[in-house]
Design an enzyme around this catalytic site. Structure first.
Site, PDB file in Angstrom:
ATOM      1  CG  HIS A  10     -21.974 -25.624  65.538  1.00 50.98           C
ATOM      2  ND1 HIS A  10     -22.383 -26.461  64.811  1.00 50.98           N
ATOM      3  CD2 HIS A  10     -22.491 -25.495  66.909  1.00 50.98           C
ATOM      4  CE1 HIS A  10     -23.345 -27.060  65.740  1.00 50.98           C
ATOM      5  NE2 HIS A  10     -23.408 -26.558  66.787  1.00 50.98           N
ATOM      6  CG  HIS A  52     -23.304 -32.654  70.019  1.00 46.63           C
ATOM      7  ND1 HIS A  52     -24.320 -33.449  69.423  1.00 46.63           N
ATOM      8  CD2 HIS A  52     -23.907 -31.203  70.329  1.00 46.63           C
ATOM      9  CE1 HIS A  52     -25.458 -32.808  69.362  1.00 46.63           C
ATOM     10  NE2 HIS A  52     -25.047 -31.404  69.640  1.00 46.63           N
TER      11      HIS A  52
HETATM   12  O1  G3P Z   1     -24.450 -23.654  71.036  1.00 46.07           O
HETATM   13  C1  G3P Z   1     -25.165 -23.482  70.097  1.00 46.07           C
HETATM   14  C2  G3P Z   1     -25.453 -25.092  69.425  1.00 46.07           C
HETATM   15  O2  G3P Z   1     -24.175 -25.821  69.754  1.00 46.07           O
HETATM   16  C3  G3P Z   1     -26.476 -25.765  70.160  1.00 46.07           C
HETATM   17  O3  G3P Z   1     -26.787 -26.945  69.706  1.00 46.07           O
HETATM   18  O4  G3P Z   1     -26.660 -29.328  69.454  1.00 46.07           O
HETATM   19  O5  G3P Z   1     -25.242 -28.247  68.321  1.00 46.07           O
HETATM   20  O6  G3P Z   1     -25.028 -28.306  70.871  1.00 46.07           O
HETATM   21  P1  G3P Z   1     -25.765 -28.143  69.582  1.00 46.07           P
HETATM   22 MG    MG Z   2     -23.206 -27.048  71.176  1.00 48.10          MG
END
Ligand code: G3P
Ligand code: MG
Length: 247
Positions: A10, A52
């Site tokens: 992630h 992000h």
């Molecule tokens: O795609 C999974 C996750 O990344 C979604 O939430 O806020 O971490 O981008 P976020």
């Molecule tokens: Mg994400």
């Protein structure tokens, strides 16, 4: 149906290196990840960068909204020193730079379209052609995901051949209609709100289920037992070690 590895880094490997930087993606590959997720965002002047938050403050030495900054302004920022001194000098990557690294490391990827209001289609229209132009078909087919239905609809128009992941926090009431309309391959859920019954019903309609952000192997084990296909994790190395036989 597209095949994804069970463990996806992630934003790279964000406990080991500053999230969404080339260092983080490199680290995920070194941790053994076969795929990473990253967030693609649009600068004021229409460049696609990997970042992000809406605001620059948390993960760079800049401040204010990313959407209000030009690419030149972003290129002057440090995106690593906030994490640890040894990462000072890491920059906010462009999509092109990230793709080059993924190709070099043979990493597959999930590109999340992180839209700002009013430019949902613009982001898809800027990002997808970059991938189409430079991503070799010999490498894993990417997954394109977004919380924005507009961005996913645009992705479907621009690159219908690539699977789409419909992202949400809690499963929305109208998920069946939305997933069908968007031609989703997967539904990508916040694992905290996801239930076994939901997973069964979603899978019963032919969609895959992915879950974010799962940082405990025991929780991942439960989700896999329910039929969740893949988890996004901040600790890809530890997760891969825990599920060595499955990834
Ligand atoms: O795609 C999974 C996750 O990344 C979604 O939430 O806020 O971490 O981008 P976020
Ligand atoms: Mg994400």
């Amino acid at each position: 149906m597209a095949i994804f590895p069970r463990i996806i880094g992630h934003r790279g490997s964000p406990r080991s290196a500053p999230e969404n930087t080339l260092a983080s993606f490199r680290r995920a590959a070194q941790d053994g990840a076969r795929w990473v997720e990253f967030d693609a965002a649009l600068t004021l002047d229409g460049r696609v960068v990997i970042f992000h938050d809406d605001e620059l403050d948390r993960t760079s030495d800049g401040s204010g909204l990313l959407a209000d900054a030009t690419f030149e302004q972003l290129a002057a920022l440090d995106a690593g020193g906030w994490f640890a001194p040894e990462f000072k000098g890491e920059m906010i990557p462009t999509l092109e730079e990230a793709l080059e690294l993924f190709a070099n490391f043979n990493l597959g990827f999930n590109m999340e379209l992180k839209t700002d209001k009013g430019r949902e289609v613009d982001l898809a229209a800027a990002a997808l052609p970059i991938v189409l132009d430079s991503w070799p078909s010999s490498l894993p087919t990417p997954l394109i995901s977004s919380f924005s239905r507009q961005a996913l609809a645009a992705a479907k128009d621009i690159a219908p051949q690539w699977p789409r992941g419909f992202l949400f926090d809690r499963l929305p009431e109208d998920w069946r209609e939305a997933a069908k309309l968007l031609g989703a391959a997967t539904l990508n859920a916040n694992h905290k709100h996801l239930t076994r019954d939901q997973v069964l019903e979603i899978r019963g309609l032919g969609y895959g289920v992915m879950a974010y952000t799962v940082n405990e192997p025991a929780r991942a084990e439960t989700l896999f037992a329910w039929g969740v296909e893949a988890v996004f994790t901040d600790i890809p190395g530890e997760m891969i070690a825990a599920f060595a036989k499955l990834t």
